[in-house]
Design an enzyme around this catalytic site. Structure first.
Site, PDB file in Angstrom:
ATOM      1  N   ASP A   9     -21.792  12.768   8.629  1.00 35.97           N
ATOM      2  CA  ASP A   9     -22.093  11.708   9.569  1.00 35.97           C
ATOM      3  C   ASP A   9     -22.365  10.471   8.700  1.00 35.97           C
ATOM      4  OD1 ASP A   9     -22.982  10.348  11.956  1.00 35.97           O
ATOM      5  OD2 ASP A   9     -25.017  10.605  11.181  1.00 35.97           O
ATOM      6  N   ASP A  11     -24.036   6.953   9.786  1.00 35.84           N
ATOM      7  CA  ASP A  11     -25.316   6.272  10.017  1.00 35.84           C
ATOM      8  C   ASP A  11     -26.476   7.258   9.926  1.00 35.84           C
ATOM      9  OD1 ASP A  11     -23.874   4.007  10.505  1.00 35.84           O
ATOM     10  OD2 ASP A  11     -23.944   4.193  12.684  1.00 35.84           O
TER      11      ASP A  11
HETATM   12  C1  G6P Z   1     -23.387   6.133  15.346  1.00 35.35           C
HETATM   13  C2  G6P Z   1     -24.835   5.716  15.536  1.00 35.35           C
HETATM   14  C3  G6P Z   1     -25.122   5.452  16.998  1.00 35.35           C
HETATM   15  C4  G6P Z   1     -24.098   4.456  17.559  1.00 35.35           C
HETATM   16  C5  G6P Z   1     -22.704   5.035  17.415  1.00 35.35           C
HETATM   17  C6  G6P Z   1     -21.623   4.099  17.947  1.00 35.35           C
HETATM   18  O1  G6P Z   1     -23.228   7.437  15.797  1.00 35.35           O
HETATM   19  O2  G6P Z   1     -25.718   6.727  15.077  1.00 35.35           O
HETATM   20  O3  G6P Z   1     -26.426   4.930  17.107  1.00 35.35           O
HETATM   21  O4  G6P Z   1     -24.374   4.182  18.917  1.00 35.35           O
HETATM   22  O5  G6P Z   1     -22.472   5.276  16.034  1.00 35.35           O
HETATM   23  O6  G6P Z   1     -21.537   2.977  17.113  1.00 35.35           O
HETATM   24  P1  G6P Z   1     -20.587   1.727  17.322  1.00 35.35           P
HETATM   25  O7  G6P Z   1     -20.562   1.087  15.953  1.00 35.35           O
HETATM   26  O8  G6P Z   1     -19.240   2.248  17.715  1.00 35.35           O
HETATM   27  O9  G6P Z   1     -21.183   0.866  18.360  1.00 35.35           O
HETATM   28 MG    MG Z   2     -26.365   9.651  12.335  1.00 34.78          MG
END
Ligand code: G6P
Ligand code: MG
Length: 212
Positions: A9, A11
């Protein structure tokens, strides 16, 4: 389980953009007078952009938005979020993470990103991390977000491995659920450290080398 590939993953695992997500969602929530705290932000870990917005909207049930308005506000949030991402540099990824990824690759593991984010490519570019991975599976190549295993199954496919030969490193409960559903080895770090779904829990990113 004979692990040949490791899916990360992004983030909260390789780097951290959660505070940028928080600031951008907070700005939108304030504009719409929706209560939203850092604690609420925790619920958005690993959740797609639109699903995140639905979770925030649940804090103000009397506010009814059309699908079009939701799209518009989510785009507005993303534009602000990207102004924060724009400021990211290679220094936003620790030496520990870089050295560990390098060492895992030298050991022969295939490495992939499995992220719900549509900004994953941009984040990897800004931090000069793209070349550390053999494949990137992200929010742009899936139709179902975590906890669905799709993003991880695609990552396994991209590196040419069976799901059973892959481990997934996650900081989100939704991500661990996806790993289990995809028949992969669920490995937890950070916020997900104490999750009962994890088969391995890491205290530090470098601890990956103790297990793989
Ligand atoms: C990751 C983060 C989420 C976020 C998602 C979508 O999974 O942990 O918090 O909402 O990405 O991100 P984006 O950049 O597509 O808005
Ligand atoms: Mg994450």
């Amino acid at each position: 389980m004979n692990v040949k590939g490791i899916i990360f993953d992004l983030d909260g695992v390789v780097l951290s953009t959660d505070h940028f997500h928080y600031l951008a969602w907070k700005s939108l929530a304030d504009e719409l007078n929706i209560p939203f705290t850092e604690k609420d932000n925790e619920k958005l870990r690993g959740v797609s952009r639109m699903a995140s917005f639905e979770i925030i909207l649940a804090n103000k049930p009397e506010l009814k938005l059309t699908e079009e308005e939701k799209e518009k506000y989510a785009t507005q949030k993303n534009e602000l979020y990207r102004t924060y991402l724009q400021k990211m540099t290679p220094a936003d990824v620790s030496e520990e993470v870089r050295d560990t990824l390098k060492a895992l690759r030298e050991k022969g593991y295939k490495l992939a990103v499995g992220s719900s984010s549509k900004n994953a490519g941009f984040i990897l570019e800004r931090t000069e991390m793209t070349s550390y991975f053999d494949a990137i599976s992200d929010g742009n190549n899936i139709t179902k977000s975590k906890p669905d295993p799709e993003v991880f199954l695609k990552a396994a496919e991209f590196v040419g491995l069976a799901p059973e030969a892959c481990a997934v490193i996650e900081d989100a409960e939704a991500g661990l659920e996806g790993a289990v559903a995809g028949k992969m080895l669920p490995v937890a770090i950070g916020s997900a450290h104490s999750s009962p779904l994890a088969k391995i829990s890491l205290d530090t990113f470098g601890d990956l080398l103790k297990h793989f």
